[in-house]
Scaffold this active site. Structure first.
Site, PDB file in Angstrom:
ATOM      1  N   GLY A  19     -15.718  -0.008  -4.342  1.00 48.60           N
ATOM      2  CA  GLY A  19     -15.729  -1.265  -3.712  1.00 48.60           C
ATOM      3  C   GLY A  19     -14.648  -2.203  -4.794  1.00 48.60           C
ATOM      4  O   GLY A  19     -14.719  -1.948  -5.900  1.00 48.60           O
ATOM      5  N   SER A  20     -13.410  -2.442  -3.901  1.00 49.87           N
ATOM      6  CA  SER A  20     -12.586  -3.394  -4.589  1.00 49.87           C
ATOM      7  C   SER A  20     -12.515  -5.025  -4.455  1.00 49.87           C
ATOM      8  O   SER A  20     -11.369  -5.569  -4.369  1.00 49.87           O
ATOM      9  CB  SER A  20     -11.186  -2.938  -4.483  1.00 49.87           C
ATOM     10  OG  SER A  20     -10.923  -2.893  -2.926  1.00 49.87           O
ATOM     11  N   GLY A  23     -17.005  -8.353  -6.340  1.00 48.39           N
ATOM     12  CA  GLY A  23     -17.814  -7.811  -7.656  1.00 48.39           C
ATOM     13  C   GLY A  23     -17.162  -6.545  -8.272  1.00 48.39           C
ATOM     14  O   GLY A  23     -17.121  -6.314  -9.502  1.00 48.39           O
ATOM     15  N   GLU A 182     -14.201 -24.024   8.937  1.00 45.77           N
ATOM     16  CA  GLU A 182     -12.881 -24.029   8.617  1.00 45.77           C
ATOM     17  C   GLU A 182     -11.987 -23.715   9.641  1.00 45.77           C
ATOM     18  O   GLU A 182     -10.851 -23.932   9.815  1.00 45.77           O
ATOM     19  CB  GLU A 182     -12.722 -23.346   7.372  1.00 45.77           C
ATOM     20  CG  GLU A 182     -13.533 -23.900   6.091  1.00 45.77           C
ATOM     21  CD  GLU A 182     -13.468 -22.900   4.771  1.00 45.77           C
ATOM     22  OE1 GLU A 182     -13.618 -23.478   3.590  1.00 45.77           O
ATOM     23  OE2 GLU A 182     -13.699 -21.794   5.002  1.00 45.77           O
ATOM     24  N   ALA A 331     -18.831 -15.266  -3.207  1.00 43.26           N
ATOM     25  CA  ALA A 331     -17.998 -14.887  -4.065  1.00 43.26           C
ATOM     26  C   ALA A 331     -18.485 -14.806  -5.693  1.00 43.26           C
ATOM     27  O   ALA A 331     -18.458 -13.972  -6.458  1.00 43.26           O
ATOM     28  CB  ALA A 331     -16.307 -15.260  -4.136  1.00 43.26           C
TER      29      ALA A 331
END
Length: 469
Positions: A19-20, A23, A182, A331
């Site tokens: 995963g990029s 984390g 949002e 995040a």
């Protein structure tokens, strides 16, 4: 046939990061000076700043500003290697990670593993909704929604039937969490501010923007007081907030909604946005089967207090995939978890004592509602209005990767918030229909035309990352 990657030529411990996202990227950067060889395996070639996807969808920012290339970010980190591919298997006994891309399979041996594969959109078992109501989890999602939103106004300008025009000018956002709030707020501003003078037949300010949620309040994590203030402000800018409303069906023409009293009604709408739930990567269940760890309803795997799997101290799970102490899927949890896992690896390779259990430092919640207005809940201090909005801008600017991206983001924010324009209003049919075309092709998708091996057939999988994880 798999292409095995052999032992590190340096003889140093091999760290594979799956995963990029927040984390994975922050874990890789934290290992910059460690005596290890890092391989980052990413499903995409970019790092995505997911909290700003809605600004790409509504024409404020370009995709490049929130999704820099992972290789560019790590280009000066000599011990890091970036590999493009979707991880399809993790073998805990053999200590290998298998990834595929366009029919090419690669096996990555590891000594230490960090799994940060994140989460996808959840339609709560109704994956067929995805065709008509895209989520907000990828660049593809944001660009598709941009095309649908701006395209709806264009088609409404051509419509001669009043009912069809009303359908095209009705926008429904499902989910009243931060993303939904949002998104609804920005669609309302787009209609009432940016586009108000751009058309001759229709009046964009008459567009109907609806925010739906089965929950009893807006922004549940922020508390009842801020949630109620957010709801009132959304109403002031033209967003219809409908709570206690459960979506039971979605098709091209609209949605079917069931209210608290059991009454079922239909909303005719061309553009639907799904921001109602998440489902962790299926790698969580794969790891659970091998380690005996439990998996919750959202697919998150239970981890030890040090973020490792039972019986596998070399496997660290961080971010949206992990279940620990009811931590939220935000995040900051992923960033802090990635750094914690990296420090654990540094200590182990140096022969030092392990660190204590993972402790999340809650930095609060923020959400914008409209131009110059936001809500923030930081360490029991609650803010709203202009001050919270400025705070939101500063915090998000800090976490946008790259100086160039920060500068251009500020410029585009100035254009959008101080003026009436939006810097990114290009929308194409390819953005809107490309995903559907690829899904229709399925296994007939020709790998050779994408530069892949010519002697293999494309797998019959979702190549667009759009469906629920």
């Amino acid at each position: 046939m798999a292409d095995p990657v052999g032992a590190s030529s340096s003889g140093r411990p091999r760290v594979v990061i799956v995963g990029s996202g927040f984390g994975g990227l922050f874990a890789a950067k934290a290992l910059k000076s460690a005596p290890v060889d890092v391989t980052v395996v990413g499903k995409t070639s970019h790092h995505l700043f997911q909290p700003l996807l809605y600004q790409v969808a509504t024409g404020i920012l370009s995709e490049g500003e929130i999704a820099p290339a992972t290789r560019e970010i790590l280009r000066r980190q000599e011990n890091a290697r970036v590999v493009l591919g979707e991880v399809t298997d993790i073998d805990l006994a053999a200590r290998t990670v298998t990834s595929t891309i366009l029919g090419r399979t690669t096996v990555h041996p590891y000594d230490e593993l960090i799994v940060a594969a994140g989460a996808g959109q959840s339609y709560f078992g109704n994956d067929r909704f995805a065709e008509f109501a895209p989520g907000m989890k990828s660049i593809d999602d944001a660009l598709e929604l941009r095309g649908r939103i701006f395209g709806a106004f264009e088609l409404a300008e051509l419509a001669t039937d009043p009912a069809e025009r009303d359908r095209l000018l009705t926008f429904v956002v499902v989910g009243a969490g931060p993303t939904g709030v949002e998104m609804a707020g920005q669609i309302a501003e787009l209609a009432r501010r940016t586009l108000r003078r751009d058309f001759r037949t229709i009046d964009p300010t008459q567009a109907r923007v609806i925010l739906l949620d089965a929950a009893p309040q807006v922004l549940p994590p922020f508390g009842e007081k801020l949630g109620e203030r957010a709801r009132r402000h959304l109403n002031e800018i033209g967003v219809e907030v409908q709570l206690g409303a459960m979506v039971t069906d979605v098709n091209a023409d609209g949605l079917e909604v069931k209210d608290r009293d059991g009454h079922v009604r239909r909303i005719s709408a061309a553009t639907k946005v799904w921001a109602a739930g998440v489902q962790a990567s299926p790698l969580g269940r794969l790891l659970a089967e091998q380690s005996g760890a439990e998996v919750d309803r959202a697919g998150r795997i239970s981890v030890q207090p040090d973020l490792t799997l039972p019986g596998h101290p070399e496997v660290h799970v961080v971010g949206d995939m992990m279940a620990l102490d009811k931590l939220p899927g935000v995040a900051q949890v992923a960033i802090q978890g990635g750094r914690y896992a990296a420090e654990a690896i540094r200590r182990r390779t140096a022969g030092k004592q392990p660190q204590g259990p993972f402790r999340y430092r809650d930095k609060g919640n923020m959400a914008t509602i409209s131009r110059f207005s936001a809500v923030a809940d930081i360490k029991n201090l609650k803010f709203e209005g202009f001050f919270a909005w400025v705070l939101w801008l500063v915090v998000h600017l800090m976490y946008i990767v790259g100086f160039k991206s920060r500068v251009t983001a500020v410029l585009h924010w100035m254009v959008s918030f101080l003026g009436r324009g939006r810097a990114e209003r290009v929308a194409t049919q390819q953005q809107v229909y490309g995903r559907l075309a690829l899904e229709a092709l399925g296994a007939e998708f020709v790998v050779s035309k994408t530069g892949g091996p010519k002697d293999v057939t494309a797998p019959a999988t979702d190549l667009t990352e759009r469906r629920s994880a």
